[in-house]
Design a protein around this motif. Structure first.
Motif, PDB file in Angstrom:
ATOM      1  N   GLN A  59      27.414 -23.612  31.745  1.00  0.00           N
ATOM      2  CA  GLN A  59      27.555 -22.164  31.623  1.00  0.00           C
ATOM      3  C   GLN A  59      26.983 -21.704  30.286  1.00  0.00           C
ATOM      4  N   PRO A  60      26.247 -20.569  30.259  1.00  0.00           N
ATOM      5  CA  PRO A  60      25.679 -20.088  28.992  1.00  0.00           C
ATOM      6  C   PRO A  60      26.764 -19.811  27.967  1.00  0.00           C
ATOM      7  N   PRO A  61      26.484 -20.049  26.689  1.00  0.00           N
ATOM      8  CA  PRO A  61      27.497 -19.804  25.655  1.00  0.00           C
ATOM      9  C   PRO A  61      27.791 -18.318  25.500  1.00  0.00           C
ATOM     10  N   GLU A  62      28.984 -18.042  25.033  1.00  0.00           N
ATOM     11  CA  GLU A  62      29.427 -16.654  24.847  1.00  0.00           C
ATOM     12  C   GLU A  62      29.011 -16.170  23.463  1.00  0.00           C
ATOM     13  N   TRP A  63      28.457 -14.965  23.407  1.00  0.00           N
ATOM     14  CA  TRP A  63      28.046 -14.358  22.133  1.00  0.00           C
ATOM     15  C   TRP A  63      29.273 -13.745  21.472  1.00  0.00           C
ATOM     16  N   VAL A  64      29.609 -14.237  20.268  1.00  0.00           N
ATOM     17  CA  VAL A  64      30.821 -13.770  19.586  1.00  0.00           C
ATOM     18  C   VAL A  64      30.508 -13.106  18.253  1.00  0.00           C
ATOM     19  N   GLY A  65      29.258 -12.977  17.892  1.00  0.00           N
ATOM     20  CA  GLY A  65      28.899 -12.310  16.644  1.00  0.00           C
ATOM     21  C   GLY A  65      29.380 -13.076  15.420  1.00  0.00           C
ATOM     22  N   LEU A  66      30.078 -12.385  14.537  1.00  0.00           N
ATOM     23  CA  LEU A  66      30.551 -12.971  13.280  1.00  0.00           C
ATOM     24  C   LEU A  66      31.931 -13.615  13.410  1.00  0.00           C
ATOM     25  N   SER A  67      32.384 -13.813  14.631  1.00  0.00           N
ATOM     26  CA  SER A  67      33.727 -14.360  14.819  1.00  0.00           C
ATOM     27  C   SER A  67      33.857 -15.764  14.226  1.00  0.00           C
ATOM     28  N   ASN A  68      32.826 -16.600  14.383  1.00  0.00           N
ATOM     29  CA  ASN A  68      32.889 -17.954  13.814  1.00  0.00           C
ATOM     30  C   ASN A  68      32.994 -17.909  12.294  1.00  0.00           C
ATOM     31  N   TYR A  69      32.235 -17.028  11.669  1.00  0.00           N
ATOM     32  CA  TYR A  69      32.288 -16.925  10.209  1.00  0.00           C
ATOM     33  C   TYR A  69      33.630 -16.365   9.741  1.00  0.00           C
ATOM     34  N   ALA A  70      34.189 -15.421  10.513  1.00  0.00           N
ATOM     35  CA  ALA A  70      35.504 -14.882  10.152  1.00  0.00           C
ATOM     36  C   ALA A  70      36.572 -15.964  10.235  1.00  0.00           C
ATOM     37  N   THR A  71      36.464 -16.815  11.244  1.00  0.00           N
ATOM     38  CA  THR A  71      37.417 -17.924  11.372  1.00  0.00           C
ATOM     39  C   THR A  71      37.279 -18.903  10.212  1.00  0.00           C
ATOM     40  N   LEU A  72      36.047 -19.169   9.810  1.00  0.00           N
ATOM     41  CA  LEU A  72      35.834 -20.096   8.701  1.00  0.00           C
ATOM     42  C   LEU A  72      36.366 -19.540   7.389  1.00  0.00           C
ATOM     43  N   VAL A  73      36.139 -18.274   7.142  1.00  0.00           N
ATOM     44  CA  VAL A  73      36.585 -17.674   5.888  1.00  0.00           C
ATOM     45  C   VAL A  73      38.096 -17.733   5.750  1.00  0.00           C
ATOM     46  N   THR A  74      38.790 -17.582   6.859  1.00  0.00           N
ATOM     47  CA  THR A  74      40.263 -17.597   6.824  1.00  0.00           C
ATOM     48  C   THR A  74      40.848 -18.979   7.032  1.00  0.00           C
ATOM     49  N   ASP A  75      40.002 -20.003   7.151  1.00  0.00           N
ATOM     50  CA  ASP A  75      40.491 -21.362   7.382  1.00  0.00           C
ATOM     51  C   ASP A  75      40.621 -22.079   6.036  1.00  0.00           C
ATOM     52  N   PRO A  76      41.841 -22.382   5.592  1.00  0.00           N
ATOM     53  CA  PRO A  76      41.990 -23.054   4.287  1.00  0.00           C
ATOM     54  C   PRO A  76      41.390 -24.451   4.269  1.00  0.00           C
ATOM     55  N   GLU A  77      41.320 -25.112   5.417  1.00  0.00           N
ATOM     56  CA  GLU A  77      40.759 -26.463   5.454  1.00  0.00           C
ATOM     57  C   GLU A  77      39.288 -26.456   5.044  1.00  0.00           C
ATOM     58  N   LEU A  78      38.556 -25.418   5.458  1.00  0.00           N
ATOM     59  CA  LEU A  78      37.142 -25.358   5.092  1.00  0.00           C
ATOM     60  C   LEU A  78      36.966 -25.289   3.588  1.00  0.00           C
ATOM     61  N   TRP A  79      37.759 -24.476   2.909  1.00  0.00           N
ATOM     62  CA  TRP A  79      37.598 -24.326   1.468  1.00  0.00           C
ATOM     63  C   TRP A  79      38.009 -25.587   0.727  1.00  0.00           C
ATOM     64  N   VAL A  80      38.968 -26.330   1.268  1.00  0.00           N
ATOM     65  CA  VAL A  80      39.308 -27.619   0.671  1.00  0.00           C
ATOM     66  C   VAL A  80      38.123 -28.574   0.784  1.00  0.00           C
ATOM     67  N   ILE A  81      37.489 -28.588   1.952  1.00  0.00           N
ATOM     68  CA  ILE A  81      36.334 -29.465   2.159  1.00  0.00           C
ATOM     69  C   ILE A  81      35.156 -29.020   1.299  1.00  0.00           C
ATOM     70  N   VAL A  82      34.950 -27.712   1.178  1.00  0.00           N
ATOM     71  CA  VAL A  82      33.868 -27.209   0.328  1.00  0.00           C
ATOM     72  C   VAL A  82      34.096 -27.611  -1.124  1.00  0.00           C
ATOM     73  N   GLY A  83      35.310 -27.408  -1.635  1.00  0.00           N
ATOM     74  CA  GLY A  83      35.611 -27.809  -3.002  1.00  0.00           C
ATOM     75  C   GLY A  83      35.469 -29.301  -3.203  1.00  0.00           C
ATOM     76  N   ARG A  84      35.925 -30.085  -2.230  1.00  0.00           N
ATOM     77  CA  ARG A  84      35.795 -31.542  -2.324  1.00  0.00           C
ATOM     78  C   ARG A  84      34.330 -31.956  -2.326  1.00  0.00           C
ATOM     79  N   SER A  85      33.521 -31.316  -1.481  1.00  0.00           N
ATOM     80  CA  SER A  85      32.101 -31.663  -1.399  1.00  0.00           C
ATOM     81  C   SER A  85      31.370 -31.302  -2.683  1.00  0.00           C
ATOM     82  N   ILE A  86      31.661 -30.127  -3.249  1.00  0.00           N
ATOM     83  CA  ILE A  86      30.997 -29.716  -4.483  1.00  0.00           C
ATOM     84  C   ILE A  86      31.377 -30.640  -5.635  1.00  0.00           C
ATOM     85  N   ALA A  87      32.679 -30.942  -5.752  1.00  0.00           N
ATOM     86  CA  ALA A  87      33.116 -31.848  -6.815  1.00  0.00           C
ATOM     87  C   ALA A  87      32.486 -33.227  -6.648  1.00  0.00           C
TER      88      ALA A  87
END
Length: 315
Positions: free
Chosen positions: A67-95
């Protein structure tokens, strides 16, 4: 009365016609670069464009059956911004990338200076050893490293026991901190040969007269290193540091193989393995593509200062 005839005045020869000046071809360099630019856009443009488009889509169970994927716009980015796990991984990766890059450049600089100080035979042995370490395939070297840190019969625990440290059965990969320390050692070990050989190539271009004059003026080894050698090879160090920051930010193979050897994946993820888990484990290619775009932006942000400095030096 006789009249004297006067000779006609000599006329200057007519100037030879000159060929018209050819117009300056100011656009020739651009035309020469154009084929390479077209190949680069063709090779990288489609994958990056696909990642950008996919990051605005949602992939779920139904997409696994065509089935074709659903177009959700900026929903994925909004989920990432509010996901604390992502920022932990980003900080860990930068360090992780900053520590590895700085350590690699420092060790590589020391080895480059050592190659310039030892005899020809010692320099040859050191260069061959660096090239062998650099030429070893990543998977093959990781097989050796996972055996070294193996908690059952690893060489590291065996050596520590021989010097009186109780390391019997200690798993170096189960704790996130020791896991990242082991990963950093491996990444630095694999990257030092490139940095050392690159900086040594820069050191060979220094004028011996300048160093001899500084020595005659009474400058010791530390002063020559600080005020003469390092400023002259600073462009080379800046380039290799920039490359190391980029490479260490997107490290993947070493982390993934260490996780498979006994590490706890959810506590040791860097951006590369986190993207892999989202795409293959969770099957959400849209979210994985969004994290990939975030990783690309981080890479540009980290390297922007160095690229801008290099452009100023060139101009």
């Amino acid at each position: 009365m006789t009249s004297t005839a006067t000779a006609p005045p000599e006329t200057a020869p007519a100037p030879e016609p000159t060929a018209p000046a050819r117009p300056a071809r100011r656009h020739t360099p651009a035309w020469l670069v154009l084929p390479s630019l077209v190949l680069l856009v063709a090779a990288l443009g489609y994958p990056v464009g696909w990642q950008v488009v996919t990051s605005f889509q949602h992939f779920g169970m139904m997409q696994q059956f065509g089935q074709p994927p659903e177009w959700v716009g900026l929903s994925n980015y909004a989920t990432l911004v509010t996901d604390p796990e992502l920022w932990v991984i980003v900080g860990r990766s930068i360090a992780f990338c900053i520590v590895c890059a700085l350590s690699t450049v420092a060790i590589g600089l020391g080895l480059a200076l050592l190659m310039g100080a030892v005899t020809r035979a010692g320099r040859l042995v050191l260069q061959v050893a660096l090239l062998l370490a650099w030429a070893m395939p990543v998977v093959a070297s990781m097989t050796v490293w996972t055996w070294i840190v193996n908690w059952r019969n690893g060489l590291l625990n065996w050596a520590l026991e021989r010097v009186g440290v109780d390391a019997q059965g200690h798993n170096w990969l189960v704790e996130p901190l020791s896991f990242l320390v082991v990963a950093a050692v491996i990444v630095v070990w694999m990257s030092v040969p490139f940095v050392a050989l690159s900086i040594y190539a820069g050191l060979t271009q220094l004028s011996p007269e300048v160093l001899e004059a500084a020595e005659i003026d009474g400058a010791g080894g530390w002063k020559r290193l600080r005020h003469i050698i390092l400023p002259l090879v600073a462009p080379v160090i800046s380039i290799v540091l920039l490359l190391q920051l980029i490479w260490d930010l997107r490290v993947f193979t070493q982390i993934k193989l260490l996780q498979d050897a006994g590490g706890v994946a959810n506590e040791t993820h860097l951006l590369g393995t986190f993207i892999y888990q989202l795409g293959t484990g969770a099957g959400d290619f849209g979210m994985a593509s969004a994290v990939s775009i975030v990783m690309l932006l981080l890479t540009v942000a980290i390297s922007w200062y160095y690229v801008r400095s290099l452009m100023k030096e060139e101009s």
